[in-house]
Write an enzyme that holds these catalytic residues in place. Structure first.
Site, short mmCIF file in Angstrom:
data_model
loop_
_atom_site.label_atom_id
_atom_site.label_comp_id
_atom_site.label_asym_id
_atom_site.label_seq_id
_atom_site.Cartn_x
_atom_site.Cartn_y
_atom_site.Cartn_z
N ARG A 113 -46.03 69.65 4.66
CA ARG A 113 -46.79 70.85 4.17
C ARG A 113 -45.80 72.14 3.58
O ARG A 113 -45.04 72.35 4.41
CB ARG A 113 -47.61 71.40 5.29
N ARG A 182 -48.17 81.10 9.95
CA ARG A 182 -48.09 80.05 8.97
C ARG A 182 -48.49 80.54 7.58
O ARG A 182 -48.35 81.92 7.07
CB ARG A 182 -49.16 78.98 9.35
N LYS A 248 -49.90 78.91 17.02
CA LYS A 248 -49.82 78.93 15.61
C LYS A 248 -50.50 80.41 15.36
O LYS A 248 -51.47 80.80 16.11
CB LYS A 248 -50.71 78.04 14.84
N LYS A 250 -52.32 82.88 12.07
CA LYS A 250 -52.85 82.69 10.46
C LYS A 250 -53.25 83.87 10.14
O LYS A 250 -54.05 84.53 10.87
CB LYS A 250 -53.81 81.36 10.53
N CYS A 469 -61.67 67.93 6.16
CA CYS A 469 -60.09 67.73 6.39
C CYS A 469 -59.82 66.38 5.98
O CYS A 469 -60.51 65.38 5.72
CB CYS A 469 -59.92 67.79 8.03
N CYS A 475 -54.19 61.46 10.25
CA CYS A 475 -54.14 62.53 11.11
C CYS A 475 -54.26 61.81 12.58
O CYS A 475 -55.40 61.09 12.84
CB CYS A 475 -55.35 63.40 11.15
N CYS A 514 -62.04 65.90 14.03
CA CYS A 514 -62.00 66.22 15.46
C CYS A 514 -62.43 67.74 15.51
O CYS A 514 -62.42 68.67 14.50
CB CYS A 514 -60.51 65.99 15.67
N CYS A 518 -60.05 72.11 11.15
CA CYS A 518 -59.17 72.22 9.99
C CYS A 518 -59.97 72.91 8.98
O CYS A 518 -59.39 73.84 8.05
CB CYS A 518 -58.14 71.40 9.58
#
Length: 613
Positions: A113, A182, A248, A250, A469, A475, A514, A518
């Site tokens: 990414r 990120r 993370k 954001k 996603c 994944c 899941c 995302c």
């Protein structure tokens, strides 16, 4: 739109939600996070904390692991550290059963990414990234829900070659994943040229300021000069330290009236406050949003961000650093599932959090200014900016840029456009591509290429408001299909909507494989979250502008049941809605599903409140 303000109670400042009640906040910790190995063990910190402390600023065993050619994998611990370098180790799950029968290693590869603040790339960069996709990856570019590109299917022996190609485009993958700030998202509204520039400039400056300073990325992937002692001698990450962040982080920058970056779904956000000439006078600051949760664990939940205050333009970057460092010091480092900023604010309270941010900033924030969002989708087709430049937004299904047999030639067409384009390309938070800053004299040429390659300047109302996603087969967390299934589901739902005269009504629909969320399904009017093969939780009742969470309407809906479950709700909406009323708002007003006030209320009063007509 919900005001996202916490409510005080007699028990002290607390967010009150039906069925949850008030609670007293905990006392925040003092000092920096533990970075001594022995002390970390004694304190019972999570395993990832030990990894970071011992990693020599994100090096670990990555350099040696790349030289082990007997397997396409790397060690489990290095699999955690490589995320900080912008990569996830994956395998092709479609091939797992056959390879297991043959007693073969999994078909390992890596997802890479990029870090592209604001999602803006030049035509030259586009061409380099296109070449990388066809040379080292699986022949596709994927525009993500966070305004950047990612590649799938890069094998271990090609990682350094791929990184060198990315570096040649003056781009990198540093901090695109991992426990760091990120990729920073920024508004892409081409009609508000001045405001977009301010949003992009802020996003880029925040991204550069909060970037890890370790030399590990260049040292490992580009054979950069090794620092004596591996940077341990005298080197300290100025913002992150040895421990980086608890999880993370954001950041997004929005420009009303469009909320295409989903400001309330992220840890930290800046909402532009504009004057009558669309000039930015300052930024409302939002904190504590986040999408991920774990099925069956009610102490995990998505949360929409609170509007904490307002800052002047010259203070915005300092505010970003202050917010992130408070989370660095206050975040939960023992239990990773409760380590995001949303849980920190739930634990210690917004008032205490704001006070600490103001202390580190050296001045108080002002009270938030009024603002209005109208939606969180993209504008398709051509628009003209207030600077006279032209911009074309293309619909890219689930962000997958590839040549479709018998359909749009996205990869080849955008490659051809990049060869003649004089402006830039912008990725949107909805996985679409804007051919931006086209001079008036070049518009006809771009239009002709779009038509030649069959590129899509829009889609049906439901489809153009959709996201998915990646999920299966790459994944490792996916429980169900998403990107590969959503198009056929939309085919079914479009038939249902047409039968009720709703074909032109925009309704947001998002799907993930899941509960990590995302594609931000919990702020979609229709959200489908994978539970197992061909099984999904169905969430309904979010706000069209992304300001309110949805509610679980029905558990374990099979793929074959989705249309039948939604069809009577579409029928009721067609008959009973008020003028201009959105689908999510109607479902709440009509009593089909309860309203979610914020994160702690997400798991309360779930299920259908009354049978659909």
């Amino acid at each position: 739109m919900d005001d996202h303000k916490p409510i005080d109670t007699e028990d002290g400042p607390a967010l009150v939600t039906p069925g949850v009640g008030a609670h007293r906040y905990e006392t925040p910790p003092a000092g920096r996070p533990i970075d001594d190995p022995q002390a970390a063990r004694e304190a019972g910190l999570a395993h990832n904390e030990h990894l970071k402390i011992a990693s020599r600023y994100l090096r670990g065993g990555l350099a040696d692991g790349l030289l082990k050619h007997a397997t396409g994998a790397i060690s489990e611990d290095d699999g955690q550290l490589v995320k900080f370098h912008g990569m996830y180790m994956q395998d092709d799950r479609d091939l797992r059963p056959e390879r297991t029968r043959k007693k073969l290693d999994k078909a390992y590869s890596f997802m890479i990414r990029l870090r592209i603040a604001g999602g803006v790339v030049t035509p030259k960069q586009w061409l380099i990234l296109d070449g990388l996709a066809t040379t080292y990856a699986n022949g596709t570019l994927r525009a993500t829900t966070r305004q950047t590109f990612q590649y799938h299917g890069v094998i271990k022996s090609n990682l350094k070659r791929a990184m060198a190609a990315i570096d040649s485009a003056l781009l990198d993958t540093i901090a695109a994943c991992g426990d760091v700030n990120r990729n920073v998202m920024a508004a892409t509204n081409p009609a508000q040229s001045g405001a977009h520039k301010a949003a992009y400039d802020l996003g880029k400056e925040i991204s550069d300021t909060l970037l890890p300073k370790t030399n590990a990325w260049r040292e490992i992937w580009l054979d950069g000069e090794k620092v004596v002692g591996g940077e341990e001698e005298g080197f300290v990450e100025p913002v992150y330290g040895k421990t980086y962040l608890p999880r993370k982080f954001k950041i997004v920058v929005a420009v009303p009236p469009s909320n295409e970056v989903d400001i309330f779904a992220h840890d930290l956000g800046f909402i532009a406050i504009l004057d009558k000439k669309n000039r930015v006078t300052g930024w409302n600051v939002t904190v504590g949003g986040g999408m991920g949760m774990t099925h069956g664990e009610t102490d995990t939940f998505p949360r929409t961000a609170d509007v904490m205050g307002f800052c002047k333009p010259e203070d915005a970057v300092k505010v970003a650093e202050a917010v992130m460092t408070v989370q660095r010091d206050w975040g939960n480092r023992k239990v990773r599932k409760n380590a995001r900023l949303k849980y920190t604010i739930e634990r210690y309270g917004l008032a205490a959090f704001r006070a600490e941010v103001e202390k580190r900033l050296g001045k108080p924030l002002e009270e938030a200014k009024p603002f209005t969002f109208e939606g969180n989708g993209d504008r398709y087709g051509w628009t003209e900016g207030d600077d006279g430049r032209h911009h074309l937004t293309l619909y890219i299904p689930s962000g997958r840029i590839k040549d479709v047999e018998g359909g749009p030639q996205f990869l080849a067409g955008l490659r051809r456009i990049a060869q003649v384009h004089e402006g830039d390309f912008r990725l949107t938070g909805n996985q679409n591509v804007i051919i931006a800053n086209v001079p008036a004299g070049k518009r006809a040429e771009i239009e002709a290429l779009v038509d030649e390659y069959g590129l899509t300047k829009g889609a049906g109302a439901l489809r153009r408001s959709s996201m998915a996603c990646v999920a299966l087969p790459t994944c490792g967390l996916a429980l169900a299909e998403s990107e590969r299934y959503l198009p056929s589901l939309i085919d079914e739902l479009e038939e249902s909507l047409a039968g009720h005269g709703l074909s032109e009504d925009e309704i947001t629909i998002r799907m993930t494989g899941c509960p990590n969320g995302c594609a931000r399904p919990y702020i979609a009017e229709i959200g489908l979250v994978g539970r197992g093969p061909e099984r999904y939780h169905l969430y309904l009742g979010a706000a069209f502008d992304g300001s309110r969470l949805s509610k679980l309407y029905k558990e374990d809906v099979t793929a074959s049941e989705v249309r039948a479950t939604l069809d009577p709700l579409f029928a009721d909406y067609a008959k009973g809605r008020s003028k201009g009323e959105r689908f999510g708002d109607f479902l709440i007003r009509a009593g089909h599903v309860a309203k979610t006030t914020n994160g702690p209320d997400f798991h309360e009063r779930i299920g259908a409140l009354k049978p659909a007509a």
